[in-house]
Design an enzyme around this catalytic site. Sequence first.
Site, PDB file in Angstrom:
ATOM      1  N   HIS A  12       0.831  -1.206   0.000  1.00 15.79           N
ATOM      2  CA  HIS A  12       0.000   0.000   0.000  1.00 15.79           C
ATOM      3  C   HIS A  12       0.873   1.267   0.000  1.00 15.79           C
ATOM      4  O   HIS A  12       0.574   2.247   0.684  1.00 15.79           O
ATOM      5  CB  HIS A  12      -1.003  -0.007   1.159  1.00 15.79           C
ATOM      6  CG  HIS A  12      -0.402  -0.058   2.540  1.00 15.79           C
ATOM      7  ND1 HIS A  12      -1.021  -0.716   3.581  1.00 15.79           N
ATOM      8  CD2 HIS A  12       0.721   0.485   3.073  1.00 15.79           C
ATOM      9  CE1 HIS A  12      -0.304  -0.585   4.686  1.00 15.79           C
ATOM     10  NE2 HIS A  12       0.752   0.148   4.404  1.00 15.79           N
ATOM     11  N   HIS A  59      -1.369   5.199   9.718  1.00 13.59           N
ATOM     12  CA  HIS A  59      -0.061   5.851   9.761  1.00 13.59           C
ATOM     13  C   HIS A  59      -0.193   7.188  10.497  1.00 13.59           C
ATOM     14  O   HIS A  59       0.066   8.248   9.938  1.00 13.59           O
ATOM     15  CB  HIS A  59       0.480   6.046   8.352  1.00 13.59           C
ATOM     16  CG  HIS A  59       0.640   4.776   7.573  1.00 13.59           C
ATOM     17  ND1 HIS A  59      -0.436   4.132   6.984  1.00 13.59           N
ATOM     18  CD2 HIS A  59       1.733   4.012   7.304  1.00 13.59           C
ATOM     19  CE1 HIS A  59      -0.002   3.033   6.378  1.00 13.59           C
ATOM     20  NE2 HIS A  59       1.300   2.939   6.558  1.00 13.59           N
ATOM     21  N   HIS A 193      10.980  -3.484   3.508  1.00 13.83           N
ATOM     22  CA  HIS A 193      11.451  -2.109   3.380  1.00 13.83           C
ATOM     23  C   HIS A 193      11.840  -1.548   4.742  1.00 13.83           C
ATOM     24  O   HIS A 193      11.335  -1.977   5.771  1.00 13.83           O
ATOM     25  CB  HIS A 193      10.430  -1.199   2.686  1.00 13.83           C
ATOM     26  CG  HIS A 193       9.096  -1.038   3.372  1.00 13.83           C
ATOM     27  ND1 HIS A 193       8.236  -2.078   3.629  1.00 13.83           N
ATOM     28  CD2 HIS A 193       8.458   0.077   3.815  1.00 13.83           C
ATOM     29  CE1 HIS A 193       7.133  -1.624   4.192  1.00 13.83           C
ATOM     30  NE2 HIS A 193       7.241  -0.322   4.327  1.00 13.83           N
ATOM     31  N   GLU A 240       4.867  -5.225   8.413  1.00 18.15           N
ATOM     32  CA  GLU A 240       3.528  -5.042   7.841  1.00 18.15           C
ATOM     33  C   GLU A 240       2.994  -6.322   7.197  1.00 18.15           C
ATOM     34  O   GLU A 240       1.782  -6.488   7.058  1.00 18.15           O
ATOM     35  CB  GLU A 240       3.542  -3.917   6.805  1.00 18.15           C
ATOM     36  CG  GLU A 240       3.706  -2.531   7.393  1.00 18.15           C
ATOM     37  CD  GLU A 240       3.654  -1.434   6.347  1.00 18.15           C
ATOM     38  OE1 GLU A 240       3.598  -0.259   6.735  1.00 18.15           O
ATOM     39  OE2 GLU A 240       3.679  -1.739   5.141  1.00 18.15           O
TER      40      GLU A 240
END
Length: 295
Positions: A12, A59, A193, A240
Amino acid sequence: MARITAGVGSSHVPLLGVAADTGKDADSYFGPIFEGYEWTRAWEREEKPDVVILVYNDHASAFDMKIIPTFAIGCGERYMPADEGWGPRAVPPVLGHPDLAWHIAQSLILDEFDMTIINEMEVDHGLTVPLTMMFGKPEAWPAKVIPLAVNVVTYPPPSGNRCWALGEAIARAVASFPEDLNVQIWGTGGMSHQLQSPRAGLINREWDNRFIDSLIGEGQEARQISHIEYLRETGTEGIEMVMWLVMRGALGARTRALHRHYHVPCSNTAIGHLVLLPDNGEQPGTDDDRALATT
């Protein structure tokens, strides 16, 4: 009764929303990323899900350090795009399905999952980017959405095993809802990441693809991946991927892959995408004879 008919996994990355919103989704950089979702957009137009249970992480748009729910379910009727610092995305409002959401919340809590129930919140790129990638740019989203937020921002996040078990409990909840609904569950986030420190920009192609492989078929080894392995192999934000395990757990003992896509780079991460069906062991018939599409 309601039924979970498919699962979708997807990154996402916020930059994908920027690309779609500014008309850059077909340029030389973003084009190969969006092309990997064309199969899914066509498939979604045929499948016409009534409801999407969308597993994502906030977030710091709806939650901050004042409140950190491990699992939160949106039971409201409407969710507006959040302003993440550059204005809200110009995408349609997200419409919920309160009846099913409250049913799932009740079922999960009685199944001994301590859910936080949210009736009002704004939703950020973690939720709106997957909608764009799977549905394109419609005037209104073609499915109702039940947001299910997972804390993967502040330590400690839930274990992969707990996320998988939550998916199993969601499947039981949906199956006990009396209305005839075509429900999909999407797990979003990842892939490998890291956004800071000397390892910023880390991408682990081999590990990412092994993880995708592990969600296909009947293996359950992914639910035992430790926090430290995610951190070591996929970077600080690779955790995630536990949200994909909520999706996988909801699909039953065995799955069949219809489509997968993996691309490097997008910003400082990789793009991962997977479409799964529950596989009850029956041979697919003429109406469901769909081969795996891979990009």
